[in-house]
Motif scaffolding. Sequence first.
Motif, PDB file in Angstrom:
ATOM      1  N   THR A   1      18.432 -30.528  -4.208  1.00  0.00           N
ATOM      2  CA  THR A   1      18.704 -31.460  -3.247  1.00  0.00           C
ATOM      3  C   THR A   1      18.171 -32.821  -3.843  1.00  0.00           C
ATOM      4  O   THR A   1      18.594 -33.815  -3.651  1.00  0.00           O
ATOM      5  CB  THR A   1      18.666 -31.087  -1.770  1.00  0.00           C
ATOM      6  OG1 THR A   1      19.267 -29.814  -1.747  1.00  0.00           O
ATOM      7  CG2 THR A   1      19.168 -32.160  -0.848  1.00  0.00           C
ATOM      8  N   TRP A   2      16.909 -32.873  -3.876  1.00  0.00           N
ATOM      9  CA  TRP A   2      16.059 -33.895  -4.034  1.00  0.00           C
ATOM     10  C   TRP A   2      16.498 -34.939  -5.354  1.00  0.00           C
ATOM     11  O   TRP A   2      16.609 -35.893  -5.278  1.00  0.00           O
ATOM     12  CB  TRP A   2      14.585 -33.583  -4.309  1.00  0.00           C
ATOM     13  CG  TRP A   2      13.387 -34.583  -4.650  1.00  0.00           C
ATOM     14  CD1 TRP A   2      13.076 -34.906  -5.954  1.00  0.00           C
ATOM     15  CD2 TRP A   2      13.090 -35.724  -3.846  1.00  0.00           C
ATOM     16  NE1 TRP A   2      12.401 -35.955  -5.885  1.00  0.00           N
ATOM     17  CE2 TRP A   2      12.135 -36.437  -4.577  1.00  0.00           C
ATOM     18  CE3 TRP A   2      13.077 -35.990  -2.607  1.00  0.00           C
ATOM     19  CZ2 TRP A   2      11.279 -37.560  -4.286  1.00  0.00           C
ATOM     20  CZ3 TRP A   2      12.415 -36.973  -1.953  1.00  0.00           C
ATOM     21  CH2 TRP A   2      11.825 -37.901  -2.947  1.00  0.00           C
TER      22      TRP A   2
ATOM     23  N   ALA B   1      19.227 -36.866  -4.432  1.00  0.00           N
ATOM     24  CA  ALA B   1      18.963 -38.119  -3.676  1.00  0.00           C
ATOM     25  C   ALA B   1      18.871 -39.349  -4.228  1.00  0.00           C
ATOM     26  O   ALA B   1      18.570 -39.441  -5.384  1.00  0.00           O
ATOM     27  CB  ALA B   1      17.633 -37.878  -2.589  1.00  0.00           C
ATOM     28  N   HIS B   2      19.466 -40.510  -3.519  1.00  0.00           N
ATOM     29  CA  HIS B   2      19.402 -41.679  -4.136  1.00  0.00           C
ATOM     30  C   HIS B   2      17.785 -42.135  -4.469  1.00  0.00           C
ATOM     31  O   HIS B   2      16.983 -41.947  -3.568  1.00  0.00           O
ATOM     32  CB  HIS B   2      20.158 -42.750  -3.445  1.00  0.00           C
ATOM     33  CG  HIS B   2      20.396 -43.956  -3.808  1.00  0.00           C
ATOM     34  ND1 HIS B   2      19.293 -44.961  -3.788  1.00  0.00           N
ATOM     35  CD2 HIS B   2      21.529 -44.692  -4.380  1.00  0.00           C
ATOM     36  CE1 HIS B   2      19.886 -46.211  -4.217  1.00  0.00           C
ATOM     37  NE2 HIS B   2      20.933 -45.856  -4.669  1.00  0.00           N
TER      38      HIS B   2
ATOM     39  N   ASN C   1      16.439 -44.840  -3.790  1.00  0.00           N
ATOM     40  CA  ASN C   1      15.881 -45.518  -2.417  1.00  0.00           C
ATOM     41  C   ASN C   1      15.613 -44.533  -1.280  1.00  0.00           C
ATOM     42  O   ASN C   1      14.633 -44.778  -0.698  1.00  0.00           O
ATOM     43  CB  ASN C   1      16.952 -46.594  -1.782  1.00  0.00           C
ATOM     44  CG  ASN C   1      16.970 -47.781  -2.729  1.00  0.00           C
ATOM     45  OD1 ASN C   1      16.296 -48.057  -3.507  1.00  0.00           O
ATOM     46  ND2 ASN C   1      18.308 -48.564  -2.702  1.00  0.00           N
ATOM     47  N   ASN C   2      16.429 -43.540  -1.069  1.00  0.00           N
ATOM     48  CA  ASN C   2      16.191 -42.287  -0.199  1.00  0.00           C
ATOM     49  C   ASN C   2      14.907 -41.537  -0.499  1.00  0.00           C
ATOM     50  O   ASN C   2      14.029 -41.227   0.339  1.00  0.00           O
ATOM     51  CB  ASN C   2      17.315 -41.391  -0.154  1.00  0.00           C
ATOM     52  CG  ASN C   2      18.456 -42.055   0.717  1.00  0.00           C
ATOM     53  OD1 ASN C   2      18.239 -43.243   1.117  1.00  0.00           O
ATOM     54  ND2 ASN C   2      19.671 -41.563   0.559  1.00  0.00           N
ATOM     55  N   GLN C   3      14.697 -41.644  -1.789  1.00  0.00           N
ATOM     56  CA  GLN C   3      13.337 -40.661  -2.362  1.00  0.00           C
ATOM     57  C   GLN C   3      12.481 -41.543  -1.967  1.00  0.00           C
ATOM     58  O   GLN C   3      11.122 -40.887  -1.695  1.00  0.00           O
ATOM     59  CB  GLN C   3      13.562 -40.487  -3.840  1.00  0.00           C
ATOM     60  CG  GLN C   3      14.641 -39.399  -4.314  1.00  0.00           C
ATOM     61  CD  GLN C   3      14.810 -39.126  -5.888  1.00  0.00           C
ATOM     62  OE1 GLN C   3      14.172 -39.917  -6.525  1.00  0.00           O
ATOM     63  NE2 GLN C   3      15.400 -38.155  -6.055  1.00  0.00           N
ATOM     64  N   LYS C   4      12.432 -42.973  -1.811  1.00  0.00           N
ATOM     65  CA  LYS C   4      11.141 -43.631  -1.615  1.00  0.00           C
ATOM     66  C   LYS C   4      10.595 -43.745  -0.273  1.00  0.00           C
ATOM     67  O   LYS C   4       9.428 -43.598  -0.010  1.00  0.00           O
ATOM     68  CB  LYS C   4      11.496 -45.238  -2.053  1.00  0.00           C
ATOM     69  CG  LYS C   4      11.518 -45.497  -3.475  1.00  0.00           C
ATOM     70  CD  LYS C   4      11.989 -46.976  -3.700  1.00  0.00           C
ATOM     71  CE  LYS C   4      11.842 -47.527  -5.148  1.00  0.00           C
ATOM     72  NZ  LYS C   4      12.686 -48.687  -5.147  1.00  0.00           N
ATOM     73  N   ILE C   5      11.915 -43.536   0.711  1.00  0.00           N
ATOM     74  CA  ILE C   5      11.559 -43.346   1.927  1.00  0.00           C
ATOM     75  C   ILE C   5      11.201 -42.060   2.346  1.00  0.00           C
ATOM     76  O   ILE C   5      10.147 -41.692   3.201  1.00  0.00           O
ATOM     77  CB  ILE C   5      12.999 -43.740   2.868  1.00  0.00           C
ATOM     78  CG1 ILE C   5      13.156 -45.357   2.491  1.00  0.00           C
ATOM     79  CG2 ILE C   5      12.692 -43.372   4.234  1.00  0.00           C
ATOM     80  CD1 ILE C   5      14.640 -45.746   2.959  1.00  0.00           C
ATOM     81  N   THR C   6      11.950 -40.896   1.733  1.00  0.00           N
ATOM     82  CA  THR C   6      11.536 -39.623   2.463  1.00  0.00           C
ATOM     83  C   THR C   6      10.489 -39.051   1.607  1.00  0.00           C
ATOM     84  O   THR C   6      10.170 -37.862   1.830  1.00  0.00           O
ATOM     85  CB  THR C   6      12.919 -38.711   2.307  1.00  0.00           C
ATOM     86  OG1 THR C   6      13.388 -38.717   0.952  1.00  0.00           O
ATOM     87  CG2 THR C   6      13.843 -39.175   3.213  1.00  0.00           C
TER      88      THR C   6
ATOM     89  N   PHE D   1       8.900 -34.474   1.290  1.00  0.00           N
ATOM     90  CA  PHE D   1      10.451 -34.192   1.245  1.00  0.00           C
ATOM     91  C   PHE D   1      10.755 -32.627   1.865  1.00  0.00           C
ATOM     92  O   PHE D   1      11.519 -32.248   2.794  1.00  0.00           O
ATOM     93  CB  PHE D   1      11.213 -34.464   0.113  1.00  0.00           C
ATOM     94  CG  PHE D   1      12.771 -34.292   0.251  1.00  0.00           C
ATOM     95  CD1 PHE D   1      13.638 -35.242   1.050  1.00  0.00           C
ATOM     96  CD2 PHE D   1      13.389 -33.196  -0.323  1.00  0.00           C
ATOM     97  CE1 PHE D   1      14.994 -34.899   1.254  1.00  0.00           C
ATOM     98  CE2 PHE D   1      14.684 -33.021  -0.348  1.00  0.00           C
ATOM     99  CZ  PHE D   1      15.576 -33.999   0.454  1.00  0.00           C
TER     100      PHE D   1
END
Length: 85
Positions: free
Chosen positions: A65-66, A69-70, A72-77, A83
């Motif tokens: 799933t990771w 992930a976009h 930008n989402n990876q940076k946040i989560t 994650f």
Amino acid sequence: MLKKLQINYKFFLIIILLLSLFLKPSLAEIIKPSKEIDPGQVIKIQLSALMKNDNPYKDRGIIQTWEFAHPNNQKITGPLEKFKI
């Protein structure tokens, strides 16, 4: 004759074990994002991986799933270990 048969039997078992060790990782490969994969297939890949999250190894579904992930989402989560939690 019996001894020769036992040796062949052991050899056969060793070959099967070695093949299973080499084939399992290829079945467990993480699919990387690609423009060739349509959005519906991405969802199927992720849901299938999450349904079998710890098969063939721990957190494989979350790792899969990771991958999709976009960034930008990876940076946040992220990072990945965060994650997973």
